[in-house]
Motif scaffolding. Sequence first.
Motif, PDB file in Angstrom:
ATOM      1  N   UNK A 109      25.476  36.409  45.032  1.00  0.00           N
ATOM      2  CA  UNK A 109      25.126  36.531  46.267  1.00  0.00           C
ATOM      3  C   UNK A 109      25.098  35.029  47.748  1.00  0.00           C
ATOM      4  N   UNK A 110      25.783  33.698  46.207  1.00  0.00           N
ATOM      5  CA  UNK A 110      25.769  32.418  47.614  1.00  0.00           C
ATOM      6  C   UNK A 110      27.428  32.062  47.242  1.00  0.00           C
ATOM      7  N   UNK A 111      27.568  30.865  49.086  1.00  0.00           N
ATOM      8  CA  UNK A 111      27.991  30.127  49.064  1.00  0.00           C
ATOM      9  C   UNK A 111      28.170  29.260  48.452  1.00  0.00           C
ATOM     10  N   UNK A 112      28.830  28.294  47.729  1.00  0.00           N
ATOM     11  CA  UNK A 112      28.541  26.791  47.461  1.00  0.00           C
ATOM     12  C   UNK A 112      29.552  25.764  48.456  1.00  0.00           C
ATOM     13  N   UNK A 113      29.358  25.284  49.113  1.00  0.00           N
ATOM     14  CA  UNK A 113      30.747  24.407  49.574  1.00  0.00           C
ATOM     15  C   UNK A 113      30.341  23.150  49.097  1.00  0.00           C
ATOM     16  N   UNK A 114      31.478  22.358  48.811  1.00  0.00           N
ATOM     17  CA  UNK A 114      32.200  21.285  48.312  1.00  0.00           C
ATOM     18  C   UNK A 114      32.457  20.338  48.557  1.00  0.00           C
ATOM     19  N   UNK A 115      31.871  18.890  49.068  1.00  0.00           N
ATOM     20  CA  UNK A 115      32.306  18.275  49.525  1.00  0.00           C
ATOM     21  C   UNK A 115      33.402  17.291  48.872  1.00  0.00           C
ATOM     22  N   UNK A 116      34.513  17.411  48.781  1.00  0.00           N
ATOM     23  CA  UNK A 116      35.532  16.892  47.871  1.00  0.00           C
ATOM     24  C   UNK A 116      36.172  18.098  47.026  1.00  0.00           C
ATOM     25  N   UNK A 117      37.673  18.049  46.898  1.00  0.00           N
ATOM     26  CA  UNK A 117      37.846  19.081  46.361  1.00  0.00           C
ATOM     27  C   UNK A 117      39.038  18.518  44.779  1.00  0.00           C
ATOM     28  N   UNK A 118      39.117  16.773  44.797  1.00  0.00           N
ATOM     29  CA  UNK A 118      39.368  16.209  43.551  1.00  0.00           C
ATOM     30  C   UNK A 118      39.068  16.742  42.466  1.00  0.00           C
ATOM     31  N   UNK A 119      39.328  16.222  41.413  1.00  0.00           N
ATOM     32  CA  UNK A 119      39.113  16.468  40.015  1.00  0.00           C
ATOM     33  C   UNK A 119      37.074  16.910  39.264  1.00  0.00           C
ATOM     34  N   UNK A 120      36.489  16.493  40.214  1.00  0.00           N
ATOM     35  CA  UNK A 120      34.991  16.846  39.948  1.00  0.00           C
ATOM     36  C   UNK A 120      34.886  18.375  40.579  1.00  0.00           C
ATOM     37  N   UNK A 121      35.143  17.683  41.969  1.00  0.00           N
ATOM     38  CA  UNK A 121      34.729  18.546  42.573  1.00  0.00           C
ATOM     39  C   UNK A 121      35.982  19.829  42.216  1.00  0.00           C
ATOM     40  N   UNK A 122      36.836  20.207  41.963  1.00  0.00           N
ATOM     41  CA  UNK A 122      37.786  21.361  40.927  1.00  0.00           C
ATOM     42  C   UNK A 122      36.525  21.884  40.008  1.00  0.00           C
ATOM     43  N   UNK A 123      36.211  20.953  39.358  1.00  0.00           N
ATOM     44  CA  UNK A 123      35.475  21.242  37.603  1.00  0.00           C
ATOM     45  C   UNK A 123      34.446  22.032  38.408  1.00  0.00           C
ATOM     46  N   UNK A 124      33.209  21.608  39.269  1.00  0.00           N
ATOM     47  CA  UNK A 124      32.357  22.788  39.927  1.00  0.00           C
ATOM     48  C   UNK A 124      32.547  23.750  40.517  1.00  0.00           C
ATOM     49  N   UNK A 125      33.601  23.692  41.157  1.00  0.00           N
ATOM     50  CA  UNK A 125      34.119  24.975  41.470  1.00  0.00           C
ATOM     51  C   UNK A 125      34.850  26.344  40.761  1.00  0.00           C
ATOM     52  N   UNK A 126      35.762  25.807  39.818  1.00  0.00           N
ATOM     53  CA  UNK A 126      35.386  26.759  38.496  1.00  0.00           C
ATOM     54  C   UNK A 126      34.399  27.428  37.460  1.00  0.00           C
ATOM     55  N   UNK A 127      33.656  26.488  37.922  1.00  0.00           N
ATOM     56  CA  UNK A 127      31.804  26.725  37.286  1.00  0.00           C
ATOM     57  C   UNK A 127      31.218  27.812  38.167  1.00  0.00           C
ATOM     58  N   UNK A 128      30.984  27.610  38.750  1.00  0.00           N
ATOM     59  CA  UNK A 128      30.681  28.043  40.360  1.00  0.00           C
ATOM     60  C   UNK A 128      31.173  29.448  39.967  1.00  0.00           C
ATOM     61  N   UNK A 129      32.582  29.349  40.261  1.00  0.00           N
ATOM     62  CA  UNK A 129      33.156  30.333  40.543  1.00  0.00           C
ATOM     63  C   UNK A 129      33.148  31.990  39.583  1.00  0.00           C
ATOM     64  N   UNK A 130      33.445  30.751  38.411  1.00  0.00           N
ATOM     65  CA  UNK A 130      32.542  31.591  36.779  1.00  0.00           C
ATOM     66  C   UNK A 130      31.564  32.016  36.096  1.00  0.00           C
ATOM     67  N   UNK A 131      30.117  32.332  37.527  1.00  0.00           N
ATOM     68  CA  UNK A 131      29.362  32.801  37.773  1.00  0.00           C
ATOM     69  C   UNK A 131      28.745  33.279  39.618  1.00  0.00           C
ATOM     70  N   UNK A 132      30.619  33.681  39.839  1.00  0.00           N
ATOM     71  CA  UNK A 132      30.465  34.668  40.965  1.00  0.00           C
ATOM     72  C   UNK A 132      30.596  33.875  42.262  1.00  0.00           C
ATOM     73  N   UNK A 133      29.930  32.621  42.456  1.00  0.00           N
ATOM     74  CA  UNK A 133      29.545  32.693  43.753  1.00  0.00           C
ATOM     75  C   UNK A 133      31.096  32.536  43.992  1.00  0.00           C
ATOM     76  N   UNK A 134      30.198  32.779  45.856  1.00  0.00           N
ATOM     77  CA  UNK A 134      31.920  32.000  46.222  1.00  0.00           C
ATOM     78  C   UNK A 134      31.704  30.892  46.900  1.00  0.00           C
TER      79      UNK A 134
END
Length: 340
Positions: free
Chosen positions: A161-186
């Motif tokens: 149900x949640x949206x996470x916004x990442x300030x920074x889309x490099x290597x670390x930001x992309x890994x966090x995005x991958x994990x959060x996306x796997x749990x269904x987050x926007x």
Amino acid sequence: MDKDLLPNTTKHTLCIVTPFTRLPRVIQEQLPSLKIVNFPLSGVVHMPPNMDKLIDVVKESEADIILTWPHIVVKLLQSGKCTNIKWFQGCSAGAEVLFKAFSEPQNVIFTRTGEGFGEYMSEYVLGQIISREHFFPKMLESQRAKRWERTWYVQKRSLSMLTIGLLGTGVIGSKIAEVCKAFGMMVWGLSRTKKEASIPHFDVLMEKSEISKFLAGCDYVCSVLPSTTDTIGMLSGNILQACQEKKSVFINIGRGDVIDESSLLNALNNGWIGGAIMDTTDREPLPPESELWSHPNIVITPHISGPCSTDVIAKVFVSNYNKYINGEPLDYLLDFERGY
């Protein structure tokens, strides 16, 4: 690689200045011809070691490669006695100390450890979000008080149900995005400039000029930003007022100077944000008198979301060393114009 910085054909000497007892052995096993001098630290990497003794060791061993943290190599170079140093490999992802000390590379190659942190940091972010959304700290309080209460906990939200916004889309930001996306987050991402192409795992990409719109759309805002002239104070002032409709929760695992303490407290006390999870702060170590320690809506952790690892440091160094002796471009070379 700059031709003036190309390694010569003689053997090299590496001086390792870390608290990691296995690191010299792990590197030596993979690079048996490399001469290694170890100067072990006690474990408090942010405190300088006995610099006079270290300077003597580096000078007498004629070490031309240093593996340590930026603040230590700054002292070595500023001493004016360690003129043999040609390459510094950092143990950390951040290197802002170098940019503050030097305006140009000083005829030394500077590289950092640009991998191995994303897994730890994505787990930290996800763990903190799950803990907050499922009220785990409050459940522990109830257990200690021997109270059987359920009403509060049925208010929890699913990550989907949640949206996470990442300030920074490099290597670390992309890994966090991958994990959060796997749990269904926007997943939304904000970068310095507009991206010409999509980035995997990000649903929405914005540029810095759209920061107010970005903040307004997120339930969690997570900074993984380095410390540069563009990012220092980026969230200070009243910018977090844009979060007030969703009462976004701010997570900082990037550099602490993205927001000053008074601005963070102001955003919390005015109800603009719903909470803050601070692994990094503007002042480190955070002094006991700081109001952040006792604020009911702040979680403080001691800059540990992405710890250094012996095996990762060794992997990056060995790979870069093989490139170094062959005159190939090194990975994670510091950019003095961008500041990271």
